[in-house]
Motif scaffolding. Structure first.
Motif, short mmCIF file in Angstrom:
data_model
loop_
_atom_site.label_atom_id
_atom_site.label_comp_id
_atom_site.label_asym_id
_atom_site.label_seq_id
_atom_site.Cartn_x
_atom_site.Cartn_y
_atom_site.Cartn_z
N MET A 81 -8.45 8.71 -2.25
CA MET A 81 -7.77 8.47 -3.63
C MET A 81 -8.57 7.82 -4.33
N GLN A 138 -4.29 22.58 -9.84
CA GLN A 138 -5.67 22.29 -9.24
C GLN A 138 -6.01 20.78 -9.33
N ALA A 139 -5.54 20.04 -10.55
CA ALA A 139 -5.70 18.44 -10.29
C ALA A 139 -5.05 17.70 -9.40
N ALA A 145 1.50 6.62 -6.72
CA ALA A 145 0.51 7.60 -7.01
C ALA A 145 0.81 9.17 -6.97
N VAL A 146 1.43 9.42 -5.67
CA VAL A 146 1.55 10.86 -5.57
C VAL A 146 2.60 11.37 -6.38
N ILE A 169 0.85 -1.30 0.12
CA ILE A 169 -0.19 0.08 -0.15
C ILE A 169 0.94 1.28 -0.02
N ASP A 171 -11.25 14.38 -13.64
CA ASP A 171 -11.35 15.63 -12.98
C ASP A 171 -12.23 16.50 -13.43
N TRP A 188 0.50 16.61 -13.02
CA TRP A 188 -0.58 16.99 -13.31
C TRP A 188 -0.80 18.76 -13.11
N PRO A 189 -1.59 19.34 -13.55
CA PRO A 189 -1.68 20.96 -13.53
C PRO A 189 -2.04 20.94 -12.03
N LEU A 249 1.79 8.16 7.56
CA LEU A 249 0.85 7.26 8.23
C LEU A 249 1.29 5.82 8.05
N THR A 273 0.80 3.86 -2.92
CA THR A 273 0.52 5.45 -2.55
C THR A 273 1.78 6.35 -3.03
N THR A 286 -10.97 20.16 -13.88
CA THR A 286 -9.76 20.47 -15.02
C THR A 286 -9.74 19.67 -16.15
N PHE A 307 -5.81 18.15 -4.43
CA PHE A 307 -6.51 17.15 -3.55
C PHE A 307 -5.76 15.88 -3.31
N PRO A 308 -5.33 15.18 -4.36
CA PRO A 308 -4.48 14.03 -4.15
C PRO A 308 -3.20 14.20 -3.32
N MET A 315 -10.82 9.69 -6.14
CA MET A 315 -10.25 10.58 -7.27
C MET A 315 -10.06 9.93 -8.85
N MET A 325 -0.87 10.39 4.30
CA MET A 325 -1.01 8.77 4.19
C MET A 325 0.54 8.12 4.32
N ARG A 380 -6.94 11.42 -14.04
CA ARG A 380 -6.15 11.04 -13.10
C ARG A 380 -6.38 9.55 -12.71
N TRP A 381 -4.85 8.95 -12.90
CA TRP A 381 -5.02 7.60 -12.44
C TRP A 381 -5.56 6.69 -13.29
N VAL A 426 -3.93 14.62 0.31
CA VAL A 426 -4.50 13.51 0.97
C VAL A 426 -3.35 12.39 0.89
N GLY A 427 -2.56 12.36 -0.04
CA GLY A 427 -1.37 11.50 -0.32
C GLY A 427 -0.22 11.41 0.57
#
Lengths: 173, 510
Positions: free
Chosen positions: B184, A32-33, A22-23, A15, B191, A29-30, A47, A19, B194, A36-37, B187, A44, B198-199, A40-41
């Motif tokens: 995640m 704004q996109a 993924a990050v 996991i 999106d 990405w731009p 943790l 993660t 934009t 949030f990832p 998401m 994570m 994503r993924w 959150v990422g």
């Protein structure tokens, strides 16, 4: 390190790696996109690193000990079956599920589903003829009446569509 | 208005009659109930499919009979979805996921009958409560419902995230990680702000994101079936006598205040367009876990309150969801959109007309909700004992049939093979999570909340700048969120102190 703790550590590590990947992908990405990832990422990852440490070391930290020995809010695990038996039976069960998935991909739902039910009852359950007929019959009835007639289900096309089309025509679909 | 209400009730129980005996409108409600119960039991079908099927048949009917049929169906799918949730750990609809956490362990403990009794009774009480709120508040709710905009939805999403701490039990770190994983997963896809993919890995299937049904079935249903064949016996070792069904009914009476609170949560959450029953259930479950005595230790192990809470909320949600649909023409879900479509097909414009020219029809709809709930719950209670016997069927006989239904349910989402792949992947993941003591509910909650939180935060910021932070409802929800989080952390600390104290004598013996 016990095998149980090692297995738990491997699970957490998988996991964690996923993660991190993924990050890293999100960084391309731009803004704004990826906001949030990233928000959150990154926590994570922190943790997960802590949890990995707790999984592989005999930690005395209260929060880690609780995570290992105390139960989460979820359906409880039945620990009465020995570990080696769990591994063997779970592999067998997932093999059947994978076989069903492969059957659906190759020949479609209308053949693979009744064939799976019948084969499992015959081979694995060693059921009586009555149970085999009842189980298979129930699934065929559900397929025909509910999914084909009532819902007019548009099935995903399998790799070999011919046999399924013939079956659907035969059943009046 | 009162006169119109009684007139509508008289119309339901009066003639014209079918075969000169059964009032026609009541017969249509009953038909909708039977159809809805059948759909709720089969995983993956549910109210939306049922409404789509019967809608064309209502075109030529008089509006009162048509909406009796429609509301009869829509009101009870969340009553019968308790059956597979309790018996097999398979959610019948998205509204029964929280019921599995305590309902399935009750079945394993031989208490399936009690779970049914409690679940069906809580469902009917929740439905009645929601109908009462619907009937009384239609003229009053407009300013409240229209006050909810993107900032308020974002705060509600945050409140939902604090439930992660609550439903993580005594594994808060794993719970937070699972919740983050869920966010995640939520998401994945295009999106909406934009247009960035994503993924998705260039897979068209993932452009719309991960569908909820195969994920939920993979996380909960398949692992329970796999564990059942590992155990090799039946779900329950002993029968559930009919007395246990009545014990469940009495449990609802004993926990009446919990039922009322969760019905209120369900009604209000249903009245807010876009929140959905999947979230409402977990709100109610989390609230019960936070507020009920001893819940910290007993929830997740077959506590009947863990069944009562979500079941009273989800039936109340349906009635609450009718408020914005009928009163303002704002459907909060796909099912409500179909009901709105039915209104338009019959030449009825939702809005002020529903309380003027079409008041009689409005009250037919309002009365149909409690009547359908009573009929549906009554039928389920009568059949409860027989259904509970399924828990004694040998594992290897149940496994192929239930798994087959799960696969058929999963493919209902997008009707593509991708649903099967998602189901298989999450089955493996869900089973491993269960085995390694990772809580699964937070992952599901994160998946559902991710779009609500991200999109509404962005809309709130672009629409209001930072001024949205000071909106009154936002402040109220924020304070409730803080209180909820503080309570969850304090309760978790207290449980940790108790378990530390319990293990201290063992350590000293070492």
């Amino acid at each position: 390190m016990s095998s149980g703790r090692a297995a738990a550590g491997v699970f957490t590590l998988v996991i964690l790696v996923a993660t991190v990947v993924a990050v890293v992908i999100a960084r391309g990405w731009p803004s704004q996109a990826r906001l949030f990832p990233t928000v959150v990422g990154i926590p994570m990852i922190v943790l997960l690193a802590g949890q990995l440490l707790a999984d592989v070391t005999p930690s005395r930290l209260g929060w880690a000990r609780r995570g290992v020995s105390a139960g989460p809010v979820d359906v409880p695990v039945d620990d009465s079956v020995p570990g080696s038996v769990v591994v063997g039976r779970s592999l067998a069960a997932f093999a059947w599920l994978l076989g069903l998935g492969a059957g659906i991909a190759l020949i479609g739902f209308n053949i693979a589903i009744p064939a799976f039910v019948c084969a499992y009852l015959v081979v694995r359950a060693r059921a009586s003829l009555v149970h085999i007929l009842a189980g298979t019959g129930f699934i065929v009835l559900a397929l025909v009446v509910i999914f084909n007639k009532l819902v007019s289900m548009r099935w995903p096309e399998p790799l070999f569509p011919g046999p399924e089309e013939a079956v659907i025509r035969l059943l009046g679909g | 208005m009162l006169e119109a209400g009684f007139e509508a009730l008289g119309g339901i129980f009066g003639c014209p009659c079918v075969a000169g005996v059964v009032p026609a409108r009541l017969a249509f409600i009953a038909l909708g109930v039977v159809f809805g119960l059948g759909l709720g039991v089969i995983p993956g079908l549910g109210g939306l499919v049922g409404l789509a099927i019967i809608l064309p048949f209502t075109f030529g009917m008089d509006p009162h009979s048509a909406f009796g049929l429609i509301i009869g169906l829509a009101s009870v799918t969340q009553t019968s979805d308790t059956i597979p949730a309790v018996l097999f750990g398979v959610p019948g609809t998205a509204a029964s996921m929280a019921t599995i956490v305590d309902g399935y362990p009750m079945s394993v403990n031989g208490e399936a009958g009690r779970a049914f009794g409690a679940g069906f009774t809580a469902s009917v009480v929740g439905g009645l409560f929601g109908a009462a709120v619907l009937g009384l508040s239609l003229p009053l709710l407009r300013p409240v419902v229209t006050a909810f905009a993107a900032p308020e939805f974002f705060m509600l999403g945050l409140l939902g995230i604090t439930m992660v701490a609550t439903i993580s039990g005594s594994a808060p770190v794993k719970g937070l990680i699972a919740g983050g994983l869920g966010l995640m997963f939520g998401m994945i896809g295009m999106d909406p702000l934009t247009g960035v993919l994503r993924w998705t890995g260039d897979m068209l299937y993932l452009w719309d994101g991960l569908p909820l049904v195969p994920v939920a079935l993979g996380l909960f249903a398949v692992p329970e079936m796999v564990d059942l064949v590992i155990k090799g016996t039946s779900i329950a070792e002993r029968d559930s006598p009919v007395a246990r069904v009545m014990a469940g009914v009495r449990d609802v009476g004993r926990h009446w205040f919990l039922v009322l609170r969760c019905s209120l949560i369900g009604t209000w959450a249903g009245a807010i367009p876009g929140l959905g029953t999947a979230v409402t259930d977990w709100f109610a479950y989390g609230h019960a876990r936070q507020t009920e005595k001893g819940a910290g230790e007993s929830f997740g192990r077959g506590d009947v309150r863990g069944v009562i809470a979500p079941e009273s909320a989800n039936n109340a949600t349906m009635a609450g969801a009718l408020v914005p649909t009928i009163a303002f023409g704002v459907p909060g879900s796909a099912s409500m959109a179909l009901i709105l479509g039915a209104l338009l097909i019959h030449g009825i414009i939702p809005g002020p007309q529903m309380l003027g020219e079409h008041l009689a029809l409005t009250y037919t709809i309002v009365w149909s909700v409690p009547i359908a709930n009573i009929l549906g719950a009554g039928l389920c209670l009568v059949l409860a004992r027989s259904m509970a016997k399924l828990a004694r069927v040998r594992a290897h006989l149940l496994f192929p049939t239930v798994v087959a239904l799960v696969f058929l349910a999963a493919v209902q989402s997008t009707r593509s093979f991708g649903d099967v792949v998602v189901l298989l992947l999450f089955s493996v993941g869900g089973w491993l999570m269960k085995r390694f003591r990772w809580p699964r509910p937070p992952l599901l909650l994160g998946l559902v909340l991710a779009p609500i939180i991200e999109q509404n935060l962005s809309i709130a910021y672009h629409r209001h700048g930072l001024t949205w932070v000071g909106r009154p409802i936002v402040v109220i929800i924020f304070l409730v969120t803080l209180a909820s989080l503080a309570y969850a952390l304090m309760a978790g600390r207290k449980r940790g102190d108790v378990s530390d104290a319990a293990s201290a004598p063992e350590k000293s013996r070492e």
